[in-house]
Write a protein that holds these residues in place. Structure first.
Motif: not given
Length: 59
Positions: A8, A24-26, A59, A28, A15, A43-44, A11, A20-21
């Motif tokens: 984690e 939200c990965e869901v 997810w 955007g 990002k 991440r969300y 990752s 991109e840090y």
């Protein structure tokens, strides 16, 4: 468990370097600073996390 946490962190760093840090990965959308301060590896967004929990999905 330590391997998961290390993954984690890696990752999140990737990002960060890609700009991109904190997104939200869901949805955007940007994740609020207060959430990132409380959970730097999240991440969300709160909304996306709730929706995933309600659906019983990781997810």
């Amino acid at each position: 468990m330590e391997a998961d946490e290390l993954s984690e962190i890696e990752s999140a760093l990737k990002k960060f370097h890609e700009g991109e840090y904190g997104v939200c990965e869901v949805s955007g959308r940007p994740i609020p600073i207060a959430r990132l301060e409380a959970m730097p590896l999240t991440r969300y967004s709160v909304e996306a996390q709730r929706a995933m929990e309600e659906q019983g999905s990781n997810w």
